[in-house]
Design an enzyme around this catalytic site. Structure first.
Site, PDB file in Angstrom:
ATOM      1  N   GLU A   6       4.856  -5.990   2.427  1.00  0.00           N
ATOM      2  CA  GLU A   6       4.719  -6.753   1.179  1.00  0.00           C
ATOM      3  C   GLU A   6       4.248  -5.766   0.124  1.00  0.00           C
ATOM      4  OE1 GLU A   6       2.054  -9.922   2.495  1.00  0.00           O
ATOM      5  OE2 GLU A   6       0.377  -8.512   2.527  1.00  0.00           O
ATOM      6  N   CYS A   7       5.230  -5.140  -0.516  1.00  0.00           N
ATOM      7  CA  CYS A   7       4.930  -4.043  -1.441  1.00  0.00           C
ATOM      8  C   CYS A   7       4.966  -4.531  -2.884  1.00  0.00           C
ATOM      9  CB  CYS A   7       5.945  -2.923  -1.276  1.00  0.00           C
ATOM     10  SG  CYS A   7       5.833  -2.140   0.339  1.00  0.00           S
ATOM     11  N   GLY A   8       4.013  -4.065  -3.651  1.00  0.00           N
ATOM     12  CA  GLY A   8       4.006  -4.352  -5.079  1.00  0.00           C
ATOM     13  C   GLY A   8       4.335  -3.091  -5.862  1.00  0.00           C
ATOM     14  N   ARG A   9       3.362  -2.176  -5.845  1.00  0.00           N
ATOM     15  CA  ARG A   9       3.478  -0.940  -6.623  1.00  0.00           C
ATOM     16  C   ARG A   9       4.800  -0.196  -6.379  1.00  0.00           C
ATOM     17  NH1 ARG A   9      -0.864   1.471  -8.510  1.00  0.00           N
ATOM     18  NH2 ARG A   9      -2.092   0.338  -6.972  1.00  0.00           N
ATOM     19  N   CYS A  30     -12.844   0.246 -29.023  1.00  0.00           N
ATOM     20  CA  CYS A  30     -14.077   0.919 -29.453  1.00  0.00           C
ATOM     21  C   CYS A  30     -14.888   1.354 -28.254  1.00  0.00           C
ATOM     22  CB  CYS A  30     -14.887  -0.014 -30.331  1.00  0.00           C
ATOM     23  SG  CYS A  30     -13.915  -0.662 -31.677  1.00  0.00           S
ATOM     24  N   GLY A  44       0.773  -1.229   0.000  1.00  0.00           N
ATOM     25  CA  GLY A  44       0.000   0.000   0.000  1.00  0.00           C
ATOM     26  C   GLY A  44       0.806   1.282   0.000  1.00  0.00           C
TER      27      GLY A  44
HETATM   28  C1  LIG Z   1      -2.160  -6.145  -3.448  1.00  0.00           C
HETATM   29  C2  LIG Z   1      -1.663  -6.507  -2.132  1.00  0.00           C
HETATM   30  C3  LIG Z   1      -0.395  -6.085  -1.724  1.00  0.00           C
HETATM   31  C4  LIG Z   1       0.464  -5.171  -2.540  1.00  0.00           C
HETATM   32  O1  LIG Z   1      -0.106  -3.902  -2.588  1.00  0.00           O
HETATM   33  P1  LIG Z   1       0.684  -2.652  -3.189  1.00  0.00           P
HETATM   34  O2  LIG Z   1      -0.301  -1.554  -3.077  1.00  0.00           O
HETATM   35  O3  LIG Z   1       1.026  -2.988  -4.593  1.00  0.00           O
HETATM   36  O4  LIG Z   1       1.896  -2.444  -2.352  1.00  0.00           O
HETATM   37  C5  LIG Z   1       0.056  -6.518  -0.483  1.00  0.00           C
HETATM   38  N1  LIG Z   1      -0.691  -7.323   0.296  1.00  0.00           N
HETATM   39  C6  LIG Z   1      -1.932  -7.737  -0.069  1.00  0.00           C
HETATM   40  C7  LIG Z   1      -2.699  -8.607   0.842  1.00  0.00           C
HETATM   41  C8  LIG Z   1      -2.454  -7.346  -1.283  1.00  0.00           C
HETATM   42  O5  LIG Z   1      -3.687  -7.733  -1.625  1.00  0.00           O
END
Ligand SMILES: *Cc1c(COP(=O)(O)O)cnc(C)c1O
Length: 419
Positions: A274-277, A352, A236
């Site tokens: 646990e970071c993605g973005r 479209c 997040g």
């Molecule tokens: C999607 C998600 C993340 C990663 O979120 P980011 O906003 O990309 O950091 C981490 N933990 C859980 C449980 C998620 O669903």
């Protein structure tokens, strides 16, 4: 964190100039694995020793990309059995944690057989089911209970807690689920999982959030005599798409963790992220060639070979994605090149639907048919979330660069790895 203009911009532009101007308009994802590793190492270097940084695979689980993080981050976070499998194929060593609001028996069984470090449990029913599954294989599964906290949360773009959502266990129900967990033979309760917001841009508010989590964990640990191994504060952490020069200050955040959060943690427990973005976004760009320009009812449009079926992020968040124009000199038609000059444009794709819009009210000095628009910060939730088969247009190329320059396409890299 200050985003430095990277010298790799030049190599990106050179590559685009090489690829554009051909018979087929250019449409490609360009990923910089050197940049990805550098960024991830920097995040890791700042992090205090009581913390762990996992990569949330769902942001971008393409093998060459996610695999470049093995050996740098502490582990992978998987949101499905498929992602557990991906994580295991990228590294047999790295710890994997598994979460998600809907986990079938088969998914839980597979996660156990692939050796996940722990499972984030999202309901009482799931907890009991998991215990039965674990007992059938003579196992005791480490779990974290996912909590839907009560009360107000910091400003962010999406909320997964603090209100009515399908995620986790409501804070006021957590004590009874703890009691249940302590009785179940197949379960070892290792801690709690919180993932409440998405795209939070403010370090101070994120520290406040983590501080709040620690308070809850302390209270439950004391009341039930729990030995807490992990407090997972989720992902997040945001990316400022509206102003790329002003990003979440990770170093300042890490300092706050050390000074203000460390004293609040249960003895010996790790604080997980646990970071993605925040890990993936900056190392990917989406490039699409201008196929047409037009004006309609007083609005100037730029029409791309590509669109939200490849890069759904701007549509899914309803934002105007930043871009820059890479001018392409070649022009092969026997008439004047159509262009927009000194105007605000709406940038759209080849679908479209009027929803296929990547940017709006964006000022440009000059854009011509045949130029390429480059959308930075497309490494997370870009290709991964896109409805790529809609309208059956061809997929973009996927190109990867590392220290040795541009590597093959994704297909070529995967074939190489399979050998
Ligand atoms: C999607 C998600 C993340 C990663 O979120 P980011 O906003 O990309 O950091 C981490 N933990 C859980 C449980 C998620 O669903």
């Amino acid at each position: 964190m200050k985003q430095v203009i990277d010298p790799r911009t030049e190599r990106l532009d050179r590559k685009i100039k090489l690829l554009a101007g051909g018979p087929e308009p250019l449409c490609a994802y360009l990923y910089d694995l050197t940049e990805l590793r550098r960024h991830a190492r920097r995040l890791m270097a700042a992090l205090p020793s009581f913390c762990e940084l996992f990569y949330a695979l769902k942001a971008n689980s393409e093998a060459p990309f996610a695999g470049a993080l093995a050996g740098i981050v502490h582990g992978y976070e998987a949101a499905s059995a498929g992602e557990v499998r991906i994580a295991r194929s990228l590294s047999s060593q790295l710890p994997v944690v598994f979460g998600g609001p809907v986990k079938t028996d088969a998914a839980l069984e597979e996660a156990l057989s692939l050796g996940v470090r722990h499972i984030h449990v999202e309901s009482r029913h799931e907890l009991i089911r998991l215990s039965l599954i674990a007992q059938r294989s003579g196992m005791v599964v480490p779990v974290l209970l996912r909590v839907n906290v009560s009360g107000t949360l910091p400003d962010a773009t999406l909320f997964m807690a603090g209100g009515q959502t399908q995620f986790g266990i409501d804070e006021q129900l957590v004590p009874e689920v703890i009691e249940e967990a302590l009785l179940l033979k197949g379960i070892r309760l290792d801690g709690f999982h919180f993932h409440s917001v998405s795209n939070n841009l403010n370090e101070e508010r994120h520290l406040e959030l983590v501080r709040h989590y620690c308070g809850l964990v302390k209270a439950w640990a004391t009341r039930f005599g729990l030995e807490i191994r992990y407090v997972n504060s989720g992902g997040g952490i945001g990316v400022n798409y509206a102003d790329l020069t002003r990003q979440f200050d990770w170093e300042r955040f890490a300092e706050g963790l050390d000074k203000r959060i460390r004293p609040l943690m249960p003895d010996g427990a790790k604080l997980m992220f646990e970071c993605g973005r925040f890990i993936a976004a900056s190392s990917g760009a989406y490039a699409a060639e201008v196929v047409d320009v037009k004006s309609s009812h007083g609005n100037d449009f730029v029409l791309l070979r590509g669109g939200t079926h490849h890069f759904r992020l701007p549509a899914s968040w309803g934002h105007s994605h930043p871009f820059r124009i890479v001018p392409i000199d070649s022009w092969s038609y026997p008439y004047a090149r159509p262009e927009h000059v000194s105007t605000h444009v709406t940038v759209v794709g080849e679908l479209c639907t009027p929803k296929d819009r990547l940017a709006k009210e964006a000022f440009i000095e000059r854009v011509r048919v045949g130029d390429v628009l480059l959308f930075p910060y497309a490494g997370a939730y870009g290709w991964a979330i896109s409805h790529r088969e809609f309208l059956s247009h061809p997929h973009p190329l996927h190109l990867y660069a590392d220290d040795n320059g541009w590597l093959g396409t994704k297909q070529e890299l995967e074939e190489e790895n399979a050998k």
